[in-house]
Design a protein around this motif. Sequence first.
Motif, PDB file in Angstrom:
ATOM      1  N   GLN A   1       0.832  -1.212   0.000  1.00 36.54           N
ATOM      2  CA  GLN A   1       0.000   0.000   0.000  1.00 36.54           C
ATOM      3  C   GLN A   1       0.863   1.257   0.000  1.00 36.54           C
ATOM      4  O   GLN A   1       0.505   2.264  -0.608  1.00 36.54           O
ATOM      5  CB  GLN A   1      -0.919  -0.001   1.229  1.00 36.54           C
TER       6      GLN A   1
ATOM      7  N   THR B   1       2.090   1.721  -3.503  1.00 33.40           N
ATOM      8  CA  THR B   1       0.954   2.191  -4.304  1.00 33.40           C
ATOM      9  C   THR B   1       0.663   3.662  -4.029  1.00 33.40           C
ATOM     10  O   THR B   1       0.420   4.453  -4.948  1.00 33.40           O
ATOM     11  CB  THR B   1      -0.295   1.342  -3.986  1.00 33.40           C
ATOM     12  N   GLU B   2       0.685   4.017  -2.758  1.00 32.05           N
ATOM     13  CA  GLU B   2       0.327   5.391  -2.375  1.00 32.05           C
ATOM     14  C   GLU B   2       1.319   6.405  -2.947  1.00 32.05           C
ATOM     15  O   GLU B   2       0.924   7.493  -3.386  1.00 32.05           O
ATOM     16  CB  GLU B   2       0.277   5.492  -0.842  1.00 32.05           C
TER      17      GLU B   2
ATOM     18  N   ALA C   1       2.997   6.138  -5.740  1.00 34.60           N
ATOM     19  CA  ALA C   1       2.666   6.300  -7.156  1.00 34.60           C
ATOM     20  C   ALA C   1       1.386   7.114  -7.321  1.00 34.60           C
ATOM     21  O   ALA C   1       1.301   8.010  -8.170  1.00 34.60           O
ATOM     22  CB  ALA C   1       2.508   4.928  -7.819  1.00 34.60           C
ATOM     23  N   TYR C   2       0.407   6.818  -6.494  1.00 34.34           N
ATOM     24  CA  TYR C   2      -0.886   7.504  -6.588  1.00 34.34           C
ATOM     25  C   TYR C   2      -0.722   9.015  -6.365  1.00 34.34           C
ATOM     26  O   TYR C   2      -1.293   9.826  -7.097  1.00 34.34           O
ATOM     27  CB  TYR C   2      -1.844   6.920  -5.553  1.00 34.34           C
TER      28      TYR C   2
ATOM     29  N   HIS D   1      -1.465  11.883  -9.119  1.00 31.88           N
ATOM     30  CA  HIS D   1      -2.558  12.821  -8.853  1.00 31.88           C
ATOM     31  C   HIS D   1      -2.029  14.189  -8.431  1.00 31.88           C
ATOM     32  O   HIS D   1      -2.755  15.006  -7.882  1.00 31.88           O
ATOM     33  CB  HIS D   1      -3.509  12.243  -7.809  1.00 31.88           C
TER      34      HIS D   1
ATOM     35  N   ARG E   1      -0.162  15.281  -6.163  1.00 31.80           N
ATOM     36  CA  ARG E   1      -0.159  15.626  -4.745  1.00 31.80           C
ATOM     37  C   ARG E   1       1.269  15.448  -4.217  1.00 31.80           C
ATOM     38  O   ARG E   1       1.523  14.721  -3.264  1.00 31.80           O
ATOM     39  CB  ARG E   1      -1.161  14.739  -4.008  1.00 31.80           C
TER      40      ARG E   1
ATOM     41  N   THR F   1       1.342  11.787 -15.495  1.00 33.86           N
ATOM     42  CA  THR F   1       2.080  10.523 -15.391  1.00 33.86           C
ATOM     43  C   THR F   1       1.197   9.392 -14.875  1.00 33.86           C
ATOM     44  O   THR F   1       0.202   9.624 -14.183  1.00 33.86           O
ATOM     45  CB  THR F   1       3.254  10.669 -14.397  1.00 33.86           C
ATOM     46  N   GLN F   2       1.579   8.175 -15.228  1.00 32.38           N
ATOM     47  CA  GLN F   2       1.026   6.982 -14.581  1.00 32.38           C
ATOM     48  C   GLN F   2       2.191   6.084 -14.206  1.00 32.38           C
ATOM     49  O   GLN F   2       2.870   5.553 -15.098  1.00 32.38           O
ATOM     50  CB  GLN F   2       0.057   6.243 -15.515  1.00 32.38           C
ATOM     51  N   HIS F   3       2.428   5.956 -12.922  1.00 32.50           N
ATOM     52  CA  HIS F   3       3.487   5.079 -12.429  1.00 32.50           C
ATOM     53  C   HIS F   3       2.899   3.690 -12.191  1.00 32.50           C
ATOM     54  O   HIS F   3       2.244   3.463 -11.176  1.00 32.50           O
ATOM     55  CB  HIS F   3       4.062   5.612 -11.113  1.00 32.50           C
ATOM     56  N   GLN F   4       3.130   2.794 -13.118  1.00 26.49           N
ATOM     57  CA  GLN F   4       2.655   1.419 -12.939  1.00 26.49           C
ATOM     58  C   GLN F   4       3.656   0.647 -12.090  1.00 26.49           C
ATOM     59  O   GLN F   4       4.821   0.499 -12.465  1.00 26.49           O
ATOM     60  CB  GLN F   4       2.587   0.741 -14.315  1.00 26.49           C
TER      61      GLN F   4
ATOM     62  N   GLN G   1       6.569  -7.572 -16.841  1.00 27.95           N
ATOM     63  CA  GLN G   1       5.525  -7.018 -15.956  1.00 27.95           C
ATOM     64  C   GLN G   1       4.444  -8.068 -15.751  1.00 27.95           C
ATOM     65  O   GLN G   1       3.811  -8.507 -16.714  1.00 27.95           O
ATOM     66  CB  GLN G   1       4.890  -5.808 -16.630  1.00 27.95           C
TER      67      GLN G   1
ATOM     68  N   THR H   1      -3.262  -2.275 -12.017  1.00 29.18           N
ATOM     69  CA  THR H   1      -2.288  -2.116 -10.924  1.00 29.18           C
ATOM     70  C   THR H   1      -2.811  -1.069  -9.944  1.00 29.18           C
ATOM     71  O   THR H   1      -3.865  -0.470 -10.150  1.00 29.18           O
ATOM     72  CB  THR H   1      -0.915  -1.654 -11.448  1.00 29.18           C
ATOM     73  N   LEU H   2      -2.053  -0.843  -8.887  1.00 25.97           N
ATOM     74  CA  LEU H   2      -2.292   0.265  -7.949  1.00 25.97           C
ATOM     75  C   LEU H   2      -3.680   0.240  -7.331  1.00 25.97           C
ATOM     76  O   LEU H   2      -4.350   1.275  -7.250  1.00 25.97           O
ATOM     77  CB  LEU H   2      -2.072   1.609  -8.641  1.00 25.97           C
TER      78      LEU H   2
ATOM     79  N   ARG I   1      -6.176   0.718  -4.625  1.00 25.95           N
ATOM     80  CA  ARG I   1      -6.128   1.609  -3.457  1.00 25.95           C
ATOM     81  C   ARG I   1      -7.535   1.703  -2.888  1.00 25.95           C
ATOM     82  O   ARG I   1      -8.452   2.127  -3.588  1.00 25.95           O
ATOM     83  CB  ARG I   1      -5.656   2.986  -3.930  1.00 25.95           C
TER      84      ARG I   1
ATOM     85  N   LEU J   1      -6.354   9.356 -17.921  1.00 25.90           N
ATOM     86  CA  LEU J   1      -5.215   9.985 -17.245  1.00 25.90           C
ATOM     87  C   LEU J   1      -5.267  11.506 -17.289  1.00 25.90           C
ATOM     88  O   LEU J   1      -4.960  12.172 -16.293  1.00 25.90           O
ATOM     89  CB  LEU J   1      -3.926   9.463 -17.901  1.00 25.90           C
TER      90      LEU J   1
ATOM     91  N   TYR K   1      -7.414  13.146 -14.455  1.00 24.75           N
ATOM     92  CA  TYR K   1      -7.193  12.927 -13.018  1.00 24.75           C
ATOM     93  C   TYR K   1      -7.318  14.263 -12.289  1.00 24.75           C
ATOM     94  O   TYR K   1      -7.502  14.352 -11.138  1.00 24.75           O
ATOM     95  CB  TYR K   1      -5.798  12.363 -12.760  1.00 24.75           C
TER      96      TYR K   1
END
Lengths: 137, 137, 137
Positions: A15, A18-19, A21-22, A26, A28, A70-73, B73, C75-76, C78, C134, C137
């Motif tokens: 988590q 994931t957070e 990347a999120y 986004h 933030r 961006t999208q961090h997979q 992946q 993925t991801l 949350r 994307l 967002y």
Amino acid sequence: MAVNVSIEDRIAIEQLVTEYAYRLDHQRWEEVADLCTDDAVLFIRGREIVGQEGLADWAARRAERPNRRTQHQMTLLRLDGVSADEVHGTAALVLHIAKTGGGGTYVDLIGEYRDEYVREQGGWKFRRRRLVPLDAY
Amino acid sequence: MAVNVSIEDRIAIEQLVTEYAYRLDHQRWEEVADLCTDDAVLFIRGREIVGQEGLADWAARRAERPNRRTQHQMTLLRLDGVSADEVHGTAALVLHIAKTGGGGTYVDLIGEYRDEYVREQGGWKFRRRRLVPLDAY
Amino acid sequence: MAVNVSIEDRIAIEQLVTEYAYRLDHQRWEEVADLCTDDAVLFIRGREIVGQEGLADWAARRAERPNRRTQHQMTLLRLDGVSADEVHGTAALVLHIAKTGGGGTYVDLIGEYRDEYVREQGGWKFRRRRLVPLDAY
């Protein structure tokens, strides 16, 4: 001597990854620091980001480029327990970026984060993140 | 009659699938055999790899191409319990390859592994892996 | 007031998200409805799909294009717990499509599903899915 990582800790660290990347995706950025210890050091694409002050500077610079979407997979989380409160691990990244002025995306970077996670009062945090590109594995 | 897969087993199998990708991507081909049973059979891109001897041959051939940098992946792990010690499942693959002589990557293959996992004394291992490309789902 | 999401529920919801992608990619569109509540609403690429009837219509339309081969990489995941039987969450999507008349794939869409999951007698289901690209967002 590897220490077993409990399922609870594994999921908490998943988590955390994931957070991170999120929050990047986004925009933030200023909240990324909350995921890091006070003495955290991040090595990201030739830059060394040190501590909460370094993270604040980094977030301010990032916020100057709000058009960069961006999208961090994140995949392939692989953990090694060091102690009850410290885990080292890697997490693979495929970084997608939206093209400007039109549709579509492209892959900007593939690599892996080499991380140190530590448990603090508020839960698991990053103490180190080093982003290593695929051709330097 | 599907058998429930416990959370512990699910996470162990997820780690097995991750470890396979990790060892490929870090060019530790000779260590892939440790993830497979003695009678394992892998069907990968038109090649049939049989048993520990077959895996040793395969690893030797792979080691001849160290410049081929990959990122496997893995997502969408989906499991069906067969017995307490046997699980079948699928895991989606997006295979990225670093372009030679410059930056960037490209997607070389998308597909899914159709797997049989069995529990042995040392934990969960692959008994079968068949890589099926997307257009043959 | 966030409610804790148990590991059991987290994994069940992860399997739900995986199963949705799996059924799409294996062209089992008519079985997607089983993953949704009777009053489910899906907002997907400008279309609003309402309830079991809407899902049946949508599946029938999809079945008219069997040559469109997809891989929904998820993925991801949350999650935010709302109550014991309701969880909200996001799951990132990279949608790969096989090119027609030859090899290769391309990324058709990157975005995230913004979801509401509810527990019913048969387990966790989707009550809402909204696919946000994307750049929104």
